[in-house]
Scaffold this motif. Sequence first.
Motif, PDB file in Angstrom:
ATOM      1  N   UNK A  82      -7.501  23.354 -23.230  1.00 52.24           N
ATOM      2  CA  UNK A  82      -7.851  22.354 -24.228  1.00 52.24           C
ATOM      3  C   UNK A  82      -8.655  21.221 -23.589  1.00 52.24           C
ATOM      4  N   UNK A  83      -8.225  20.797 -22.413  1.00 53.83           N
ATOM      5  CA  UNK A  83      -8.923  19.705 -21.726  1.00 53.83           C
ATOM      6  C   UNK A  83     -10.325  20.116 -21.294  1.00 53.83           C
ATOM      7  N   UNK A  84     -10.506  21.390 -20.943  1.00 57.95           N
ATOM      8  CA  UNK A  84     -11.844  21.877 -20.585  1.00 57.95           C
ATOM      9  C   UNK A  84     -12.802  21.721 -21.762  1.00 57.95           C
ATOM     10  N   UNK A  85     -12.319  22.050 -22.971  1.00 62.21           N
ATOM     11  CA  UNK A  85     -13.164  21.900 -24.161  1.00 62.21           C
ATOM     12  C   UNK A  85     -13.447  20.434 -24.463  1.00 62.21           C
ATOM     13  N   UNK A  86     -12.446  19.584 -24.253  1.00 60.75           N
ATOM     14  CA  UNK A  86     -12.650  18.146 -24.457  1.00 60.75           C
ATOM     15  C   UNK A  86     -13.741  17.639 -23.519  1.00 60.75           C
ATOM     16  N   UNK A  87     -13.669  18.053 -22.250  1.00 63.18           N
ATOM     17  CA  UNK A  87     -14.679  17.613 -21.269  1.00 63.18           C
ATOM     18  C   UNK A  87     -16.060  18.144 -21.634  1.00 63.18           C
ATOM     19  N   UNK A  88     -16.108  19.377 -22.151  1.00 60.65           N
ATOM     20  CA  UNK A  88     -17.397  19.970 -22.557  1.00 60.65           C
ATOM     21  C   UNK A  88     -18.024  19.171 -23.688  1.00 60.65           C
ATOM     22  N   UNK A  89     -17.200  18.806 -24.666  1.00 62.92           N
ATOM     23  CA  UNK A  89     -17.686  18.034 -25.814  1.00 62.92           C
ATOM     24  C   UNK A  89     -18.150  16.649 -25.371  1.00 62.92           C
ATOM     25  N   UNK A  90     -17.373  16.017 -24.520  1.00 61.48           N
ATOM     26  CA  UNK A  90     -17.744  14.676 -24.053  1.00 61.48           C
ATOM     27  C   UNK A  90     -18.996  14.723 -23.188  1.00 61.48           C
ATOM     28  N   UNK A  91     -19.192  15.813 -22.453  1.00 58.96           N
ATOM     29  CA  UNK A  91     -20.391  15.931 -21.606  1.00 58.96           C
ATOM     30  C   UNK A  91     -21.663  16.023 -22.444  1.00 58.96           C
ATOM     31  N   UNK A  92     -21.512  16.397 -23.725  1.00 58.91           N
ATOM     32  CA  UNK A  92     -22.666  16.480 -24.620  1.00 58.91           C
ATOM     33  C   UNK A  92     -22.887  15.185 -25.386  1.00 58.91           C
ATOM     34  N   UNK A  93     -22.129  14.160 -25.025  1.00 58.63           N
ATOM     35  CA  UNK A  93     -22.376  12.831 -25.584  1.00 58.63           C
ATOM     36  C   UNK A  93     -21.573  12.478 -26.809  1.00 58.63           C
ATOM     37  N   UNK A  94     -20.534  13.259 -27.120  1.00 58.32           N
ATOM     38  CA  UNK A  94     -19.681  12.945 -28.274  1.00 58.32           C
ATOM     39  C   UNK A  94     -18.408  12.294 -27.769  1.00 58.32           C
ATOM     40  N   UNK A  95     -18.199  11.062 -28.161  1.00 59.46           N
ATOM     41  CA  UNK A  95     -17.055  10.297 -27.673  1.00 59.46           C
ATOM     42  C   UNK A  95     -15.862  10.435 -28.619  1.00 59.46           C
ATOM     43  N   UNK A  96     -14.650  10.387 -28.069  1.00 61.04           N
ATOM     44  CA  UNK A  96     -13.442  10.469 -28.900  1.00 61.04           C
ATOM     45  C   UNK A  96     -13.356   9.393 -29.979  1.00 61.04           C
ATOM     46  N   UNK A  97     -14.036   8.271 -29.757  1.00 57.01           N
ATOM     47  CA  UNK A  97     -13.999   7.183 -30.737  1.00 57.01           C
ATOM     48  C   UNK A  97     -14.605   7.608 -32.081  1.00 57.01           C
ATOM     49  N   UNK A  98     -15.511   8.603 -32.041  1.00 57.68           N
ATOM     50  CA  UNK A  98     -16.060   9.141 -33.301  1.00 57.68           C
ATOM     51  C   UNK A  98     -15.147  10.286 -33.734  1.00 57.68           C
ATOM     52  N   UNK A  99     -13.930   9.944 -34.118  1.00 61.37           N
ATOM     53  CA  UNK A  99     -12.832  10.903 -34.253  1.00 61.37           C
ATOM     54  C   UNK A  99     -13.188  12.182 -35.002  1.00 61.37           C
ATOM     55  N   UNK A 100     -13.743  12.060 -36.209  1.00 60.34           N
ATOM     56  CA  UNK A 100     -14.003  13.246 -37.031  1.00 60.34           C
ATOM     57  C   UNK A 100     -15.030  14.164 -36.375  1.00 60.34           C
ATOM     58  N   UNK A 101     -16.153  13.605 -35.914  1.00 59.16           N
ATOM     59  CA  UNK A 101     -17.189  14.411 -35.259  1.00 59.16           C
ATOM     60  C   UNK A 101     -16.654  15.015 -33.971  1.00 59.16           C
TER      61      UNK A 101
END
Length: 248
Positions: A82-101
């Motif tokens: 799960x954390x690997x996917x989180x890191x992948x998403x964040x590496x593409x510039x999507x921050x957790x603060x934009x919760x829905x996206x």
Amino acid sequence: MILTRSLEKCILPCFDLIKSIVGEDKRVATFFRTSKWTVSAKSLRYVVSNVAFLRGLEVLDSTISVYLTWHPLMLCRKTECFKEDVNKVMSMGIEPSSSATFMKALVVAFMVDASKWEQKMQFYKEWGWTEDDFALAFRKHPLFMTFSEKNISSKMDFLLNKMGWQPADVAGDPYVLTYSLEKRIIPTCSVIRVLLLKGLITKGECSLVTILKKSEKYLLNKFVLKYQEQVPELLSIYQGKMVLQNSA
């Protein structure tokens, strides 16, 4: 499957745990329905860990609740994956603060494995997208990655080859790819094209991307009925009863 599980050791503990996160009985029911009762005691421990991880990133509880309800398997897997996917998403510039996206992007990362991801990137590159275009589109609307290539090809062909859009135009607002080609894209674009050709509106007056997002009532009133006296066939074009020729 449910009837094979122990009420005291499995069903009630599962119910209480999931309800503590999603908050409503009906959402717990949806969780178990969408997970098809494949949830085990071990996977529930992963749920607790993954939810805690998301909260640590300040993803809203309301958003976590929705995605645990409708995408339970994404949150029921090993935390390291799960954390690997989180890191992948964040590496593409999507921050957790934009919760829905952010959560939509996690769903895509869960559904699309590495080989399919590369295949999708190559597919869009063949339509003229650069890697930056791809990353921009993913940040804007991650779910475009789940659309079939056949579905997207017909839309890209119309927008690029018939309407003269640039690949970057679509990447800048990939949500247009969610619309029906026959019911929304072709009728709306055809009407706007006629009005432009006849000089009734100007290019700078309206953005086609913005117009595509408008309701049918808005489109009819603003661009069809308003100009029907000058262009009597406009309603037929909008309703798909008349095809706009390239030479129009």
